[in-house]
Scaffold this active site. Sequence first.
Site, PDB file in Angstrom:
ATOM      1  N   SER A 257     -11.823   2.418  15.536  1.00  0.00           N
ATOM      2  CA  SER A 257     -12.011   0.991  15.813  1.00  0.00           C
ATOM      3  C   SER A 257     -13.103   0.729  16.845  1.00  0.00           C
ATOM      4  CB  SER A 257     -10.677   0.429  16.319  1.00  0.00           C
ATOM      5  OG  SER A 257     -10.862  -0.656  17.181  1.00  0.00           O
TER       6      SER A 257
ATOM      7  N   THR B 224      -2.375  12.339  10.211  1.00  0.00           N
ATOM      8  CA  THR B 224      -3.695  12.981  10.261  1.00  0.00           C
ATOM      9  C   THR B 224      -4.297  12.811  11.650  1.00  0.00           C
ATOM     10  OG1 THR B 224      -4.033  12.447   7.938  1.00  0.00           O
ATOM     11  CG2 THR B 224      -5.999  13.022   9.185  1.00  0.00           C
ATOM     12  N   ARG B 225      -4.199  11.595  12.176  1.00  0.00           N
ATOM     13  CA  ARG B 225      -4.824  11.299  13.469  1.00  0.00           C
ATOM     14  C   ARG B 225      -4.138  12.053  14.609  1.00  0.00           C
ATOM     15  NH1 ARG B 225      -7.200   5.196  13.236  1.00  0.00           N
ATOM     16  NH2 ARG B 225      -7.724   5.207  11.046  1.00  0.00           N
TER      17      ARG B 225
ATOM     18  N   ASN C 287      -4.439   8.647   8.069  1.00  0.00           N
ATOM     19  CA  ASN C 287      -3.154   8.043   8.390  1.00  0.00           C
ATOM     20  C   ASN C 287      -2.652   8.519   9.750  1.00  0.00           C
ATOM     21  OD1 ASN C 287      -1.995  10.593   8.036  1.00  0.00           O
ATOM     22  ND2 ASN C 287      -1.541  10.212   5.890  1.00  0.00           N
ATOM     23  N   VAL C 288      -1.512   8.026  10.146  1.00  0.00           N
ATOM     24  CA  VAL C 288      -0.949   8.325  11.470  1.00  0.00           C
ATOM     25  C   VAL C 288      -0.851   9.833  11.705  1.00  0.00           C
ATOM     26  CG1 VAL C 288       1.183   8.172  12.830  1.00  0.00           C
ATOM     27  CG2 VAL C 288       0.304   6.132  11.686  1.00  0.00           C
TER      28      VAL C 288
ATOM     29  N   ARG D  32     -13.566  -1.978  18.360  1.00  0.00           N
ATOM     30  CA  ARG D  32     -12.907  -2.740  19.433  1.00  0.00           C
ATOM     31  C   ARG D  32     -12.324  -1.797  20.482  1.00  0.00           C
ATOM     32  NH1 ARG D  32      -7.734  -3.030  20.422  1.00  0.00           N
ATOM     33  NH2 ARG D  32      -7.209  -2.100  18.422  1.00  0.00           N
ATOM     34  N   ARG D  33     -11.624  -0.764  20.020  1.00  0.00           N
ATOM     35  CA  ARG D  33     -11.040   0.190  20.972  1.00  0.00           C
ATOM     36  C   ARG D  33     -12.138   0.949  21.706  1.00  0.00           C
ATOM     37  NH1 ARG D  33      -6.738   1.821  16.554  1.00  0.00           N
ATOM     38  NH2 ARG D  33      -5.031   0.416  17.116  1.00  0.00           N
TER      39      ARG D  33
ATOM     40  N   LYS E 240      -3.347  -7.743  10.827  1.00  0.00           N
ATOM     41  CA  LYS E 240      -4.710  -7.549  11.337  1.00  0.00           C
ATOM     42  C   LYS E 240      -5.686  -7.152  10.227  1.00  0.00           C
ATOM     43  CE  LYS E 240      -3.857  -2.911  13.327  1.00  0.00           C
ATOM     44  NZ  LYS E 240      -4.662  -1.951  12.642  1.00  0.00           N
ATOM     45  N   ASP E 241      -5.166  -6.757   9.046  1.00  0.00           N
ATOM     46  CA  ASP E 241      -6.053  -6.421   7.917  1.00  0.00           C
ATOM     47  C   ASP E 241      -6.459  -7.646   7.101  1.00  0.00           C
ATOM     48  OD1 ASP E 241      -5.858  -3.728   8.554  1.00  0.00           O
ATOM     49  OD2 ASP E 241      -4.216  -3.341   7.157  1.00  0.00           O
TER      50      ASP E 241
ATOM     51  N   ARG F 211       0.865  -1.191   0.000  1.00  0.00           N
ATOM     52  CA  ARG F 211       0.000   0.000   0.000  1.00  0.00           C
ATOM     53  C   ARG F 211       0.897   1.235   0.000  1.00  0.00           C
ATOM     54  NH1 ARG F 211      -3.426  -0.309   5.197  1.00  0.00           N
ATOM     55  NH2 ARG F 211      -4.018   1.774   4.513  1.00  0.00           N
TER      56      ARG F 211
ATOM     57  N   SER G 263       0.519   4.045   1.864  1.00  0.00           N
ATOM     58  CA  SER G 263       0.579   4.872   3.071  1.00  0.00           C
ATOM     59  C   SER G 263       2.005   4.863   3.629  1.00  0.00           C
ATOM     60  CB  SER G 263      -0.387   4.340   4.135  1.00  0.00           C
ATOM     61  OG  SER G 263       0.130   3.154   4.710  1.00  0.00           O
TER      62      SER G 263
ATOM     63  N   CYS H  94     -12.798  -7.964  10.517  1.00  0.00           N
ATOM     64  CA  CYS H  94     -11.775  -7.208  11.253  1.00  0.00           C
ATOM     65  C   CYS H  94     -12.272  -5.831  11.677  1.00  0.00           C
ATOM     66  CB  CYS H  94     -10.472  -7.121  10.468  1.00  0.00           C
ATOM     67  SG  CYS H  94     -10.594  -6.406   8.846  1.00  0.00           S
TER      68      CYS H  94
ATOM     69  N   THR I   5     -10.843   7.345  17.660  1.00  0.00           N
ATOM     70  CA  THR I   5     -10.385   6.041  17.166  1.00  0.00           C
ATOM     71  C   THR I   5     -11.351   5.577  16.080  1.00  0.00           C
ATOM     72  OG1 THR I   5     -10.109   3.695  17.644  1.00  0.00           O
ATOM     73  CG2 THR I   5     -11.617   4.887  19.074  1.00  0.00           C
TER      74      THR I   5
ATOM     75  N   ARG J  52     -10.849   8.657  10.807  1.00  0.00           N
ATOM     76  CA  ARG J  52     -10.123   7.915   9.775  1.00  0.00           C
ATOM     77  C   ARG J  52      -8.831   8.668   9.508  1.00  0.00           C
ATOM     78  NH1 ARG J  52     -12.052   4.781   5.284  1.00  0.00           N
ATOM     79  NH2 ARG J  52      -9.831   4.487   5.163  1.00  0.00           N
TER      80      ARG J  52
END
Length: 319
Positions: free
Chosen positions: A127, A156-157, A153-154, A129-130, A81-82, A11, A13, A244, A125, A151
């Site tokens: 997720s 951006t978050r 990338n790292v 799950r989180r 995990k993807d 990918r 990213s 996932c 987040t 949503r």
Amino acid sequence: MTERALRLGTRRSRLAMAQSGQVAEAVKELTGRPVELVEITTYGDTSREHLAQIGGTGVFVAALREALARDEVDFAVHSLKDLPTAQPAELTLAAVPVREDPRDALVARDGLTFAELPDGARVGTGSPRRMAQLNAYARSHGMTIETVPIRGNVDTRIGYVHKGELDAVVLAAAGLNRVGRADAVTDLLSVDTILPAPGQGALAIECAAHNASLAATLAELDDPHTRAAVTAERSLLAALEAGCSAPVGALADLLADGQIVKEMRLRGVVGTTDGSSLVQLSTTGPVPETETQAMALGRELAAEMLAKGAAGLMGERAL
């Protein structure tokens, strides 16, 4: 005549490129052949929808797998995990290298830890799950937080925190380490607080099943303990019939007596995203020596979780 370069599908990213770059170096060292990165855009990269809406499962993987099938690349690197839990027959999971830190990490304003977040803190987040576990933890510790879906990338978050739009975001520690942003972390969340996604922190190196010689070479990068752990975690996920993007956390770790590894413990959690209801269980057994044994450990724990009502907490089943 020099051998042609091996083509590694990745990918685009920053995180994917960093992960793939590390694998490319290792493969170059193993084979003596140059490795070139082939950048592939996936549906998960271009869709602006939240992961839970686009189905989650496989959205970052399908385009890479198609490139493998069309022989446009020789092998591909994924965040494990993807990967959907079912492995297609025409592809082989050649290697699962040593796992990075599986924990989730908090990046909060003013260097705050999770316990120091103010009442009503907005925590970002993408997720479920989180969300489920953060909300459950806050609830059990008398805190109030608001989980906000995000949503990006790292960078951006992390930017949401630095711009003051959110009090904190939660990301995978492994990703932050791989892109050199571990300095942004204000709190590493203990796995006793938040169980990671099945396979979190691990990479998957995949190639075409018919390419036996390449598969054998890549297999030298495999770490048997990591593979056994993630196989157990993903077997739990599959047995819960969850994709996932479902709110399922799982972690298998090795329990050692001194230097001797004696057992593997598998922990699983599933919950409603508001954290009001969680099913959290663990099981311990001999360290699996085969894929079948590792899968059995996951299925066994999933059966116990389903008996305790896990299915009703996952919302709609992932299609």
